[in-house]
Structures are given as structure tokens and as C-alpha cells.
Design a protein around this motif. Structure first.
Motif, PDB file in Angstrom:
ATOM      1  N   ARG A 118       0.828  -1.207   0.000  1.00 33.16           N
ATOM      2  CA  ARG A 118       0.000   0.000   0.000  1.00 33.16           C
ATOM      3  C   ARG A 118       0.874   1.273   0.000  1.00 33.16           C
ATOM      4  O   ARG A 118       0.528   2.274  -0.630  1.00 33.16           O
ATOM      5  CB  ARG A 118      -0.928  -0.023   1.229  1.00 33.16           C
ATOM      6  CG  ARG A 118      -2.000   1.035   1.216  1.00 33.16           C
ATOM      7  CD  ARG A 118      -3.072   0.808   0.150  1.00 33.16           C
ATOM      8  NE  ARG A 118      -3.813   2.035  -0.108  1.00 33.16           N
ATOM      9  CZ  ARG A 118      -4.879   2.138  -0.895  1.00 33.16           C
ATOM     10  NH1 ARG A 118      -5.351   1.073  -1.535  1.00 33.16           N
ATOM     11  NH2 ARG A 118      -5.472   3.280  -1.076  1.00 33.16           N
ATOM     12  N   ALA A 124      -4.287   0.125  17.018  1.00 35.90           N
ATOM     13  CA  ALA A 124      -5.182  -1.034  17.052  1.00 35.90           C
ATOM     14  C   ALA A 124      -4.403  -2.308  16.735  1.00 35.90           C
ATOM     15  O   ALA A 124      -3.537  -2.315  15.868  1.00 35.90           O
ATOM     16  CB  ALA A 124      -6.310  -0.842  16.051  1.00 35.90           C
ATOM     17  N   LEU A 142      -4.590  -4.813  11.940  1.00 39.04           N
ATOM     18  CA  LEU A 142      -4.255  -3.931  10.828  1.00 39.04           C
ATOM     19  C   LEU A 142      -5.539  -3.399  10.182  1.00 39.04           C
ATOM     20  O   LEU A 142      -5.611  -2.242   9.773  1.00 39.04           O
ATOM     21  CB  LEU A 142      -3.467  -4.775   9.824  1.00 39.04           C
ATOM     22  CG  LEU A 142      -2.567  -4.114   8.824  1.00 39.04           C
ATOM     23  CD1 LEU A 142      -1.622  -3.144   9.502  1.00 39.04           C
ATOM     24  CD2 LEU A 142      -1.771  -5.208   8.109  1.00 39.04           C
ATOM     25  N   SER A 143      -6.537  -4.248  10.123  1.00 40.30           N
ATOM     26  CA  SER A 143      -7.790  -3.876   9.454  1.00 40.30           C
ATOM     27  C   SER A 143      -8.520  -2.754  10.187  1.00 40.30           C
ATOM     28  O   SER A 143      -9.380  -2.113   9.604  1.00 40.30           O
ATOM     29  CB  SER A 143      -8.698  -5.090   9.330  1.00 40.30           C
ATOM     30  OG  SER A 143      -8.801  -5.763  10.556  1.00 40.30           O
ATOM     31  N   ASP A 144      -8.204  -2.513  11.450  1.00 35.22           N
ATOM     32  CA  ASP A 144      -8.922  -1.498  12.224  1.00 35.22           C
ATOM     33  C   ASP A 144      -8.294  -0.110  12.149  1.00 35.22           C
ATOM     34  O   ASP A 144      -8.767   0.814  12.791  1.00 35.22           O
ATOM     35  CB  ASP A 144      -8.979  -1.904  13.704  1.00 35.22           C
ATOM     36  CG  ASP A 144     -10.025  -2.988  13.953  1.00 35.22           C
ATOM     37  OD1 ASP A 144     -10.792  -3.284  13.025  1.00 35.22           O
ATOM     38  OD2 ASP A 144     -10.062  -3.537  15.066  1.00 35.22           O
ATOM     39  N   ARG A 145      -7.196   0.029  11.380  1.00 35.31           N
ATOM     40  CA  ARG A 145      -6.557   1.346  11.337  1.00 35.31           C
ATOM     41  C   ARG A 145      -7.449   2.325  10.590  1.00 35.31           C
ATOM     42  O   ARG A 145      -7.854   2.065   9.456  1.00 35.31           O
ATOM     43  CB  ARG A 145      -5.195   1.255  10.620  1.00 35.31           C
ATOM     44  CG  ARG A 145      -4.245   0.222  11.204  1.00 35.31           C
ATOM     45  CD  ARG A 145      -3.745   0.598  12.583  1.00 35.31           C
ATOM     46  NE  ARG A 145      -3.205  -0.544  13.295  1.00 35.31           N
ATOM     47  CZ  ARG A 145      -1.977  -1.029  13.148  1.00 35.31           C
ATOM     48  NH1 ARG A 145      -1.143  -0.466  12.307  1.00 35.31           N
ATOM     49  NH2 ARG A 145      -1.583  -2.069  13.861  1.00 35.31           N
ATOM     50  N   ARG A 173      -7.653   9.031   8.929  1.00 34.54           N
ATOM     51  CA  ARG A 173      -7.895  10.372   9.478  1.00 34.54           C
ATOM     52  C   ARG A 173      -6.831  11.315   8.963  1.00 34.54           C
ATOM     53  O   ARG A 173      -6.199  11.050   7.966  1.00 34.54           O
ATOM     54  CB  ARG A 173      -7.867  10.297  11.004  1.00 34.54           C
ATOM     55  CG  ARG A 173      -9.029   9.455  11.526  1.00 34.54           C
ATOM     56  CD  ARG A 173      -9.139   9.467  13.018  1.00 34.54           C
ATOM     57  NE  ARG A 173     -10.224   8.565  13.393  1.00 34.54           N
ATOM     58  CZ  ARG A 173     -10.294   7.889  14.517  1.00 34.54           C
ATOM     59  NH1 ARG A 173      -9.339   7.998  15.420  1.00 34.54           N
ATOM     60  NH2 ARG A 173     -11.316   7.103  14.768  1.00 34.54           N
ATOM     61  N   VAL A 183      -2.948   1.633   6.255  1.00 44.15           N
ATOM     62  CA  VAL A 183      -2.067   0.519   6.618  1.00 44.15           C
ATOM     63  C   VAL A 183      -0.630   0.811   6.182  1.00 44.15           C
ATOM     64  O   VAL A 183       0.240  -0.026   6.317  1.00 44.15           O
ATOM     65  CB  VAL A 183      -2.551  -0.822   6.025  1.00 44.15           C
ATOM     66  CG1 VAL A 183      -3.914  -1.185   6.589  1.00 44.15           C
ATOM     67  CG2 VAL A 183      -2.588  -0.801   4.504  1.00 44.15           C
ATOM     68  N   ARG A 189       0.939   5.108  13.059  1.00 45.44           N
ATOM     69  CA  ARG A 189       0.485   6.231  13.874  1.00 45.44           C
ATOM     70  C   ARG A 189       1.113   6.186  15.274  1.00 45.44           C
ATOM     71  O   ARG A 189       1.453   7.206  15.852  1.00 45.44           O
ATOM     72  CB  ARG A 189      -1.047   6.167  13.954  1.00 45.44           C
ATOM     73  CG  ARG A 189      -1.704   7.284  14.661  1.00 45.44           C
ATOM     74  CD  ARG A 189      -3.209   7.206  14.497  1.00 45.44           C
ATOM     75  NE  ARG A 189      -3.757   5.912  14.919  1.00 45.44           N
ATOM     76  CZ  ARG A 189      -5.011   5.737  15.357  1.00 45.44           C
ATOM     77  NH1 ARG A 189      -5.839   6.756  15.395  1.00 45.44           N
ATOM     78  NH2 ARG A 189      -5.442   4.552  15.706  1.00 45.44           N
TER      79      ARG A 189
END
Lengths: 164, 418
Positions: free
Chosen positions: B154, B246, B249-252, B255, B276, B280
Motif C-alpha cells: 500500500r 489497534a 491492521l484492518s482497524d486502522r 484520518r 495501513v 500512527r
């Protein structure tokens, strides 16, 4: 009078799955494995959903935040979430093809991992993609969820394939 | 809070396997090396310890921390075990810092170790992958290199980062380690060597990934009064920061970028953050540490960085989190030579995890030891007379320890206190 049986004078020796691996220093090798009881607890409805061909995420009842991988409480505001049906079509957010893996998955290599994104859903979902050669996987590709008929109650009960 | 200094450190030579020494013996070896550098320090002046290792699966000995405390001759003094995944060593360092800063202790030993050689590499990868959500992540992939491969894929998509740029990190770090006698995997490599090494999880190849290790490291921290009594070259820990994210990884979320002092919101108009592709937690850790140390522009105010390069990709991602360059410019940063030992900002002059090895609980402490020697100007003395890696007049450095897919991250800033 009963004749007394002589007591054993030698410790009984057994051979149990333990291997002397090396000397100097002495290194032993043995197998260990356990039966472990794991509860999906509050995540259970997700796995029940997979068995019915449904993909369930979470929606916060207070701030409206949406999660493609379910969680019972919102990570932003802490309120409870409710279950939300996810569309069965999504897009590849990112991907990789694994040629090695943890020992449990070595036999399944190579396999392609993807993170799935849906418009309007705030977070992603980890899954596997099949039916595409590693070099043909692309970010943004349209994909469709498929479900195993014989449910294992694992997150791999759902996987993705290219649309069309 | 009161000022905290690092007065000495020690490390074992990291190795794939150390069957002749168990974790206690290795911890003692690193501890004794640290003690030897401060001959005025006696065992009874040490008020307590923090002892760290990552995985009970590797150790297969619960409460291994107390066994180290016992073996070092520190019982019945206070001690605790700290565990924070890959950041275990860095967290151990900061926990010892807290013990001194709070006034609870005047001298505290931070000791970390890992013995990963008890299982084969692929079982080891499985153990490590248990540090991902076992409901949703582990059963799907069960492989950290796979998770990092998706992140860098990514990053490449967002910013145009290339496989050659990843390879440049490997070439640099393995090359630096040629001059570090503690390193497990020094090597003279070319970009082509890295690109042609075996594919593990596309685009990460064998030489983009650190190896499994056995090893231990110790850092001895002290109050100002004790530090100046123990050494004429104490190193001030002028900033500490810790960030989290988190587990999955899927919950990042997506923002806005958390800005450092020298950055502007216009720099990142359309960037969804952290996604991803960025950590942060690393940004938050850096921001907190910079604030405490009074750093407004890290590239100008730091002389070197030792960061957690478990993968070449995470080194590039971390340049950006630390603000050494803008988000997206990490690949160009390494390609330009800026991160070389003689570059604008030497990164991992020791060789980093890629080349020194990554015995998890020891890793973050290893960085503190190399940073200490850099700042004391004693690299040559500790590296068998070879001072190739000594950075001229190094006054201030940053160490960075990192767990999971960016779940716990610590940054600590060390500077000359003399």
C-alpha cells in the motif's frame, strides 16, 4: 508361609518421545501439544453468519462509526455497536502472496492475502483471494465473497474471488 | 520527574542458536559487561531491575524474569517483567527510566533477552504470528511477513516506493554490520543480491527480513547524583515517548496526519492516515519524546537514529513517522544516501535488526547500548578497535522499538550528559 517376592533393584526404564539431540551441551528434543478450549464469545455471531453465507461488521450505536472487522464496542467513542450486514462485493485495498508462512500454514503456500475495503465502511477486513495469479492481483480490483459450504467456524470460511 | 541517565550497557553477540548458554547465562554475560564499564558500581548499589522477554512460547519457562533476577544476584530487591511484543526491549528501557524518574530507585538495571532457537524458523514464525488477533487474523494468514508485505504494498501504491529502495536499506544495514563484531549477519550485498533473494511474501524477500536470534542486552540507568559518581561519560535520557495502535491492521482508521512541529497540514492534503501504510503509534511516540527533549526539527537536532528495521519496509515507513522526511519520501530518503553512516542522518549505523539480529526482548536494549557507545565516543573501544561506525561528535540520538503491526512503539532520546 508365602515366599516374599524380591523387590526390584533396578529402576524401570522407558523410552518416551524424547530425543537426545546433541551432547556437550546436552540438548533434548520433545513434542508438546495441547487441546485448547477457545470461545469466540461476543464475536460468535460473525462466525455463525459465515455459516449462513453472511458477512457481518459492526456499527456504533452512538457515533455511527462502521467496522468491517467486527468489534462489540466502538474504538472511537466506546459505545456498544450493533451488527451490520456487509455487501458481498468489495475492493482490494492491498495484497500479498505468501510463499512461506507460519508452520501451521506452510502446506497452504503460496496463498494470497488481501485487505478488503468497502465504500462507506471505515475499516478493512483481512481475507484470502483465490482464482487470480499473484502477478494479476491489483489494488482496487473488484472482488466477491464466497463461503465454504462445510463451515469450519474460522475466518477462512469466507474468501474472495474476482468479480465476473 | 527527575533527570535519568544511562551509565553503561552490555550485549552478547547475537546468534542463531546458543546451546551452550541459556537465557540466564546470556543475561548475566550482558549484565557483567555493563558492570565492567562502571567499576565503581557494586551490586548492592543497584536498587532493582526490570527484566524483559517477549514470548513464553519460546522460553517455555514461565517467570523466567525472576530466574534472571535470581541469577544476577539481585534478589530480594524489587523487579518486574515487562512485555510489549517487538517493543519489549524499548519498553523495558522506559520502565527502568520511570523507576529512576519517579525517585523510587537511584540505580536500576534493564535486562532483556530472547531465545528463539528452541523451535525451527517456521514454528518460530507461527509463535510470532500469535501476536495477531487469533479470532480474525492469525487463522487467515498467520505470518508477520505477510502483514508487512501488505503494508508496504500500500505504501508503494500511495507514494511510489520501489523494491530497489527497500533493497537499499538491506544493503546499507548489512554493510554497516561488517564493522560491528556483535552482529549476527554482516554481509556485503548489492541491490541485485537483495532483489534476487528468495521471495517470502511479495514484495518482501529473504534479505528484506531480519532473522531469528538468541541474545541478551543490559542497560544500567541511574539518577543524576549516582550517574556522575559512576562515570565521567553519563548519557542523559532527555525524552521518552510511547505510542500505540489497534491490534488489527484492518482497524486502522483513515484520518488526518498527526503533525510534528516542523510539518504543515498543507503537506498532507489528500493523505488518509495512518491507513495501513504508516505507523500512527510511531508518530505519537516520536512527538511525545521530541516534546520532552525540546526537539523541533529532528533531522537538524539528532545526530543518528537506531530504529526497529525488522523489515526493510518498516525502516522506510519509520523515517517518515519520526519526521526525518515527509510521509511518502522514505524511499527517496534511503536512496539519496541520507541514512548512511556518513549521511545527513545515519540510521542504524549498528546494522539494525536486519544485520545484528532480533532476539526480541533484547533488541530495544541493544539499540540503547549502541547509542550509548556512539554518544560516549567508544564505538572503536567496544568494537575491537574498529571505529568505522563511530559518528563524528555524536551528541544526540534516538532509539525506536516497535511491536506487532505498529501496536506498541517507544522512542527514547539519549544525549551527552558531559
Amino acid at each position: 508361609m508365602n515366599e516374599k517376592k524380591p523387590l526390584p533393584v533396578k529402576m524401570e526404564e522407558v523410552e518416551q518421545g524424547c530425543v537426545l539431540y546433541n551432547i556437550d551441551p546436552i540438548v533434548m528434543k520433545y513434542h508438546y501439544e495441547v487441546d485448547y478450549i477457545h470461545s469466540y464469545a461476543q464475536d460468535s455471531p460473525f462466525f455463525e453468519g459465515l455459516a449462513k453465507g453472511e458477512l457481518k461488521g459492526s456499527k456504533c450505536t452512538k457515533c455511527g462509526g462502521t467496522f468491517a472487522t467486527p468489534r462489540s464496542h466502538c474504538m472511537t467513542c466506546g459505545a456498544e455497536t450493533e451488527w451490520m450486514q456487509l455487501p458481498l462485493q468489495g475492493k482490494v485495498h492491498t495484497y500479498t502472496t505468501c510463499y512461506f508462512g507460519g508452520q501451521e500454514f506452510l502446506a497452504e503456500t503460496p496463498f494470497t492475502l488481501i485487505m478488503v475495503e468497502w465504500p462507506g465502511v471505515d475499516t478493512l477486513f483481512l481475507s484470502r483471494l483465490i482464482g487470480v495469479a499473484p502477478e494479476d492481483v491489483k489494488i482496487g480490483m473488484d472482488i466477491q465473497a464466497k463461503f465454504k459450504r462445510l463451515s469450519q467456524f474460522k475466518p477462512t470460511d469466507v474468501y474472495f474471488v474476482p468479480v465476473g | 520527574m527527575r533527570p535519568v541517565y544511562m551509565v553503561s550497557g552490555g550485549i552478547t553477540k547475537f546468534a542463531k542458536s546458543t546451546p551452550k548458554k541459556d537465557f540466564r547465562y546470556m543475561a548475566k554475560e550482558s549484565f557483567d559487561q555493563a558492570m565492567a564499564d562502571v567499576p565503581n558500581l557494586s551490586l548492592d548499589q543497584i536498587d532493582g531491575s526490570v527484566i524483559a522477554y517477549f514470548s513464553d512460547h519460546f522460553t517455555r519457562q514461565l517467570m523466567a524474569g525472576i530466574m534472571v533476577q535470581d541469577y544476577l544476584g539481585l534478589t530480594p530487591k524489587p523487579s518486574k517483567r515487562v512485555e510489549s511484543g517487538g517493543a519489549t526491549g524499548g519498553m523495558c528501557f522506559q520502565t527502568a527510566w520511570e523507576a529512576i524518574a519517579s525517585g523510587r530507585m537511584n540505580v536500576c538495571a534493564a535486562v532483556g533477552f530472547e531465545t528463539m532457537s528452541h523451535v525451527n524458523t517456521w514454528k518460530g514464525n507461527e509463535f510470532i504470528a500469535l501476536a495477531s488477533d487469533v479470532n480474525f487474523d492469525y487463522p487467515v494468514g498467520g505470518f508477520y511477513t505477510g502483514y508487512y508485505a501488505m503494508m508496504v504494498r500500500r505504501h508503494m501504491h500511495e507514494f511510489g516506493t520501489t523494491e530497489r529502495q527497500l533493497a537499499a536499506v538491506s544493503v546499507k544495514n548489512h554493510g554497516n554490520a561488517l564493522h560491528n563484531p556483535y552482529a549476527q549477519f554482516p554481509a556485503e550485498l548489492t541491490i541485485e543480491d537483495v532483489l534476487n533473494s528468495e521471495m517470502v511474501a511479495d514484495p518482501l524477500k529473504r534479505l528484506d527480513i531480519c532473522v531469528m536470534s538468541d541474545g541478551a542486552a543490559t542497560a544500567i540507568l541511574a539518577s543524576e547524583e549516582m550517574a556522575f559518581r559512576l562515570t565521567d561519560k553519563p548519557i542523559l535520557i532527555s525524552g521518552v515517548g510511547t505510542g500505540t495502535d489497534a491490534m488489527r491492521l484492518s482497524d486502522r482508521p483513515s484520518r488526518e496526519v498527526i503533525l510534528l512541529d516542523h510539518e504543515r497540514a498543507e503537506d498532507y492534503k489528500d493523505l488518509k492516515y495512518p491507513g495501513v501504510h504508516s505507523f500512527r503509534g510511531g508518530r505519537v511516540a516520536a512527538k511525545e519524546a521530541y516534546k520532552m527533549a525540546g526537539i523541533e526539527n529532528p533531522i537538524e537536532q539528532l545526530d543518528f537514529v537506531e530504529l526497529h528495521d525488522a523489515f526493510t519496509s518498516s525502516e522506510i515507513q519509520t523515517y517518515e513517522d519520526l519526521g526525518l522526511c515527509k510521509y511518502g519520501d522514505g524511499g527517496k530518503f534511503v536512496e539519496s544516501g541520507a541514512a548512511n553512516v556518513n549521511g545527513k542522518m545515519p540510521v542504524n549505523p549498528s546494522g539494525g535488526l536486519l544485520a545484528c539480529g532480533h532476539p526480541v526482548g533484547a533488541t530495544g536494549l541493544m539499540q540503547s547500548v549502541f547509542a550509548l557507545w556512539q554518544l560516549q565516543g567508544t564505538i572503536g573501544q567496544h568494537f575491537g578497535g574498529d571505529d568505522t561506525l563511530q559518528i563524528n561528535n555524536a551528541k544526540r540520538g534516538l532509539i525506536h522499538s516497535h511491536a506487532g503491526t505498529g501496536t506498541y512503539i517507544t522512542c527514547s532520546i539519549l544525549e551527552r550528559g558531559f
